[in-house]
Design an enzyme around this catalytic site. Sequence first.
Site, short mmCIF file in Angstrom:
data_model
loop_
_atom_site.label_atom_id
_atom_site.label_comp_id
_atom_site.label_asym_id
_atom_site.label_seq_id
_atom_site.Cartn_x
_atom_site.Cartn_y
_atom_site.Cartn_z
NE ARG A 70 0.14 23.67 55.10
CZ ARG A 70 0.20 23.23 56.36
NH1 ARG A 70 -0.70 22.36 56.80
NH2 ARG A 70 1.14 23.65 57.18
CG HIS A 77 4.02 35.30 52.93
ND1 HIS A 77 5.29 35.36 53.45
CD2 HIS A 77 3.25 36.14 53.67
CE1 HIS A 77 5.28 36.20 54.48
NE2 HIS A 77 4.07 36.68 54.63
#
Length: 256
Positions: A70, A77
């Site tokens: 994660r 991102h």
Amino acid sequence: MTTDGATPEGSRDGGGETADADDATDGTNSEDDFEEYADLGATTENAMDIAETSMDRVRELVPDETLADRIRQKSVHATGDPEFQHLVRFTGADDDEPVRAGARAVLDEQPIVTDITMVKAGITGRGHDCPVRKAIGNGAELAAETGMTRTAASVLELDREGVYDGAIAVVGNAPTAALALADCIEDGTRPAVVVATPVGFVKAAESRQRLREVAAEYGVPAITNVGRRGGSGLAAGLTNELVHVASDVREGEVDL
């Protein structure tokens, strides 16, 4: 690009638009703030669709199996670069340990302490009740007396006050702040977790390497990266992912 607390053009206090900046607050929330929202801070239907689609595309490029994944996803991102997942480093018994430690600190409402205003501005105000503060602005006398950078002096001043013990310590801009934090850990300070992605061509990579070495020696979980890249937006985004993990724990979707 700014380092060591320098103020970008057009801003008086080092602030700026960073990851999740639309949700940034002083870190004081009510229970009503724990409403549904996308991990990127979106709240409207259109914004949530964009945020979720964006992360779906990231998950096509980055594994989605562990808590550390994660963090890798958020790094991709935040940077827009799929290769950045390979530059993230985790210090702990395993790669998930810093994420677990950070999520627990969020659930325990420990302080989130950033090096400069720009990183603080990027910390989400949703999903947590952690006080959020910045180091820059403290330690002015120490900086003037010694000639060290304002950010390094700020970290040392807050450490003298005991602020970093048990806290989520975040460095997104200033290599000298990371070096000062490493010195504090060596001298006995124990943050709950360190997130350090200072950026630049001078001391940035070296400062993160020293933090990793000191954190490993003294058992402080840490999330860093290698190379010259990094920055405030990345540090804020990675810290926000710790908040999102804590939110998932609170909702029973993740077991630490």
